[in-house]
Design a protein around this motif. Structure first.
Motif, PDB file in Angstrom:
ATOM      1  N   GLU A  39      38.572  41.091  49.210  1.00 30.35           N
ATOM      2  CA  GLU A  39      37.849  42.353  49.024  1.00 30.35           C
ATOM      3  C   GLU A  39      38.734  43.544  49.372  1.00 30.35           C
ATOM      4  O   GLU A  39      38.787  44.529  48.620  1.00 30.35           O
ATOM      5  N   ASP A  40      39.444  43.454  50.482  1.00 28.14           N
ATOM      6  CA  ASP A  40      40.338  44.542  50.891  1.00 28.14           C
ATOM      7  C   ASP A  40      41.455  44.755  49.868  1.00 28.14           C
ATOM      8  O   ASP A  40      41.806  45.901  49.545  1.00 28.14           O
ATOM      9  N   LYS A  41      42.007  43.658  49.341  1.00 28.38           N
ATOM     10  CA  LYS A  41      43.086  43.754  48.357  1.00 28.38           C
ATOM     11  C   LYS A  41      42.590  44.423  47.078  1.00 28.38           C
ATOM     12  O   LYS A  41      43.264  45.293  46.514  1.00 28.38           O
ATOM     13  N   ILE A  42      41.399  44.032  46.631  1.00 30.19           N
ATOM     14  CA  ILE A  42      40.830  44.628  45.412  1.00 30.19           C
ATOM     15  C   ILE A  42      40.559  46.116  45.616  1.00 30.19           C
ATOM     16  O   ILE A  42      40.883  46.938  44.750  1.00 30.19           O
ATOM     17  N   LEU A  43      39.985  46.460  46.751  1.00 34.20           N
ATOM     18  CA  LEU A  43      39.711  47.878  47.023  1.00 34.20           C
ATOM     19  C   LEU A  43      41.004  48.697  47.063  1.00 34.20           C
ATOM     20  O   LEU A  43      41.045  49.827  46.565  1.00 34.20           O
ATOM     21  N   LYS A  44      42.059  48.125  47.637  1.00 37.41           N
ATOM     22  CA  LYS A  44      43.337  48.838  47.687  1.00 37.41           C
ATOM     23  C   LYS A  44      43.907  49.012  46.281  1.00 37.41           C
ATOM     24  O   LYS A  44      44.387  50.096  45.933  1.00 37.41           O
ATOM     25  N   LEU A  45      43.829  47.943  45.470  1.00 39.47           N
ATOM     26  CA  LEU A  45      44.341  48.045  44.103  1.00 39.47           C
ATOM     27  C   LEU A  45      43.545  49.069  43.293  1.00 39.47           C
ATOM     28  O   LEU A  45      44.112  49.813  42.493  1.00 39.47           O
ATOM     29  N   ILE A  46      42.237  49.126  43.496  1.00 34.71           N
ATOM     30  CA  ILE A  46      41.405  50.095  42.768  1.00 34.71           C
ATOM     31  C   ILE A  46      41.754  51.510  43.207  1.00 34.71           C
ATOM     32  O   ILE A  46      41.871  52.416  42.374  1.00 34.71           O
ATOM     33  N   SER A  71      36.489  33.213  45.043  1.00 40.43           N
ATOM     34  CA  SER A  71      35.196  33.531  45.637  1.00 40.43           C
ATOM     35  C   SER A  71      34.164  32.457  45.318  1.00 40.43           C
ATOM     36  O   SER A  71      33.385  32.055  46.188  1.00 40.43           O
ATOM     37  N   GLU A  72      34.176  31.967  44.093  1.00 39.30           N
ATOM     38  CA  GLU A  72      33.233  30.913  43.702  1.00 39.30           C
ATOM     39  C   GLU A  72      33.483  29.637  44.500  1.00 39.30           C
ATOM     40  O   GLU A  72      32.539  28.994  44.970  1.00 39.30           O
ATOM     41  N   VAL A  73      34.747  29.273  44.646  1.00 37.97           N
ATOM     42  CA  VAL A  73      35.103  28.076  45.414  1.00 37.97           C
ATOM     43  C   VAL A  73      34.672  28.233  46.868  1.00 37.97           C
ATOM     44  O   VAL A  73      34.094  27.318  47.477  1.00 37.97           O
ATOM     45  N   ILE A  74      34.913  29.402  47.435  1.00 42.64           N
ATOM     46  CA  ILE A  74      34.560  29.659  48.829  1.00 42.64           C
ATOM     47  C   ILE A  74      33.051  29.616  49.015  1.00 42.64           C
ATOM     48  O   ILE A  74      32.551  29.042  49.986  1.00 42.64           O
TER      49      ILE A  74
END
Length: 158
Positions: free
Chosen positions: A11-18, A42-45
């Motif tokens: 989640e943090d990585k996606i927010l940073k990339l956005i 995320s689905e696997v987790i």
């Protein structure tokens, strides 16, 4: 715990990339690839977390089933502890009690039927403790010890 940490990192990585992305998010291939990979992860987790919750529920249910055996052990321990008030020579340690209790759990008859197994454990623990403790009691105190056990077990059954 590790799965939750991994989700938080994604989640943090996606927010940073956005936040670092240019005006057109659809042109950012790294962001799109990261989103795709994070969706699969995320689905696997989530599947693993659901399995972990189910396993935890099964463990809790099994632990609760054996509570009556633990309760009987508690009753027996406190009777044994109180017998020391009759004669100071009767001193039994918690370590002695635990080792005998564990021995009886391992040595008692096994059964696949849970109710039968619980009854076997209760009967085995009760009789084994009675016999082991009576070995160390004066004859005049054995009847008192039996009476204390019977009273405490009777009080608990009400």
């Amino acid at each position: 715990s590790n799965d939750k940490d991994m989700l938080q990192e994604l989640e943090d990585k996606i927010l940073k990339l956005i936040s670092d992305a240019s005006d057109n998010l659809l042109d950012d291939e790294v962001l799109i690839e990261t989103l795709g990979a994070s969706k699969k992860t995320s689905e696997v987790i989530h599947v693993r977390m659901e399995e972990a919750e189910t396993t935890a529920e099964q463990i809790d249910k099994a632990r609760e089933s054996y509570r009556i055996v633990a309760k009987r052990g508690s009753i027996l321990y406190f009777v044994i502890a109180d017998i020391g008030l009759v004669d100071p020579m009767y001193q039994y340690s918690l370590e002695f009690f635990n080792s005998l209790f564990k021995l009886r759990l391992n040595k008692s008859e096994k059964s696949d039927d849970l109710d039968m197994r619980l009854n076997i454990l209760i009967d085995d623990v009760t009789s084994s403790f009675f016999l082991n403790i009576c070995r160390g009691l004066f004859e005049e105190h054995k009847l008192l010890y039996a009476f204390l056990n019977a009273i405490q077990i009777g009080i608990d059954s009400e």
